[in-house]
Design an enzyme around this catalytic site. Structure first.
Site, PDB file in Angstrom:
ATOM      1  N   TYR A 135       0.863  -1.182   0.000  1.00  0.00           N
ATOM      2  CA  TYR A 135       0.000   0.000   0.000  1.00  0.00           C
ATOM      3  C   TYR A 135       0.900   1.232   0.000  1.00  0.00           C
ATOM      4  O   TYR A 135       1.573   1.526   0.982  1.00  0.00           O
ATOM      5  CB  TYR A 135      -0.907  -0.041   1.231  1.00  0.00           C
ATOM      6  N   LYS A 163      -1.584  -1.508  -3.878  1.00  0.00           N
ATOM      7  CA  LYS A 163      -2.563  -0.424  -3.945  1.00  0.00           C
ATOM      8  C   LYS A 163      -1.775   0.879  -3.998  1.00  0.00           C
ATOM      9  O   LYS A 163      -1.053   1.225  -3.056  1.00  0.00           O
ATOM     10  CB  LYS A 163      -3.469  -0.443  -2.721  1.00  0.00           C
TER      11      LYS A 163
END
Length: 294
Positions: A135, A163
């Site tokens: 992330y 992400k």
């Protein structure tokens, strides 16, 4: 190996009561809104205000999501902490609850070298039995995953994607290029302004904060793209980009998103961190939501 997660996952808000406690009933209502629109769930992330939740609340949020989603849609939970040890400890507890994968933010507050980030993520991925998404959100953490770092981490059998919430097309493109030729590794788009372009360029899914406000409108970008209606997907993106631009001119996420949901009549409570809205700002948010949603 986990099936590839595709489509829209909503970075769902964490509802609070008037006293500021986690509200399970309101969370279930929000999950059902998203499932009805065809969206999966990403819980405990930035829009879920993970930074003001204690450990038991994070676990309670995840448990509610697992029970309410009930396998009907993809479910990813965020577990990133500052230390590797705490990330692993929380990740193991979340994994037991039955999520499809976890998302691990880069450690924040302390600056780290790329080799230190690699060591962190490899240790987490080694320790957890649940699949791991990297992330990247450097504006909030101060640490940026570089494309070459991600390519190296993509070789780990338990790291299944990234992400990217850096907010730029350049960043997203860099990760898509880094992922080329890798197996079982997906790029998930974070910025709501890049959902359509991300799908065009090869993103498997998007994680959308604005889907809390406009679940159908966000899903339309994916649904039309997936049906081959590229122009329709682009038009849906234009509407969402207008919503994003206007809403974030009042205040930034996650507070703006949660306030918008509350003003739509859903009892999700106030954000826990120190943010305030004037009556004029609330009225402007109402106007924006009415303009862009149906």
């Amino acid at each position: 190996m986990m099936n590839t997660i595709t489509g829209v996952l909503t970075a769902i808000v964490t509802p609070f009561t008037a006293d500021g406690d986690y509200c399970e009933q309101a969370m279930r209502q929000q999950i059902q809104r998203q499932l009805a629109a065809g969206n999966g769930i990403f819980c405990g992330g930035t829009n879920g205000e993970f930074f003001v939740l204690n450990e038991q609340e994070k676990l309670a949020v995840t448990a509610t999501c697992v029970e309410e989603v009930a396998g009907k849609a993809p479910l990813v939970a965020h577990v990133g902490e500052i230390s590797t040890r705490e990330t692993i400890r929380l990740g193991k507890q979340v994994a037991i609850l039955g999520v499809d994968a976890v998302s691990v933010i880069t450690p924040y507050f302390v600056p780290l070298k790329q080799e230190e980030l690699i060591a962190h993520y490899e240790a987490v991925a080694d320790a957890l039995e649940v699949p791991v998404f990297l992330y990247n959100i450097p504006a909030r953490t101060g640490n940026t995953l570089q494309p070459q770092t991600v390519r190296k981490l993509a070789a780990h059998p338990n790291i299944v994607g990234i992400k990217d919430s850096a907010g730029s097309y350049e960043s997203l493109s860099g990760f898509l290029q880094a992922a080329q030729g890798t197996e079982n590794f997906s790029v998930l788009n974070g910025p709501d302004s890049l959902i359509h372009q991300g799908f065009v360029d090869g993103c498997a899914a998007c994680i959308s904060g604005l889907a809390n406000v406009a679940p159908k409108e966000i899903n339309a970008i994916w649904a039309r793209f997936n049906d081959g209606d590229i122009e329709g997907s682009r038009r849906a993106q234009e509407n969402v980009t207008g919503l994003r631009t206007d809403l974030y001119s009042v205040a930034f996420s996650p507070a703006a998103v949660k306030k918008a949901v509350a003003l739509m009549g859903y009892d999700v409570g106030e954000s826990r961190y120190a943010v305030r809205f004037s009556a004029e700002e609330e009225q402007r948010i109402r106007q924006i939501v009415n303009q862009y949603t149906r």
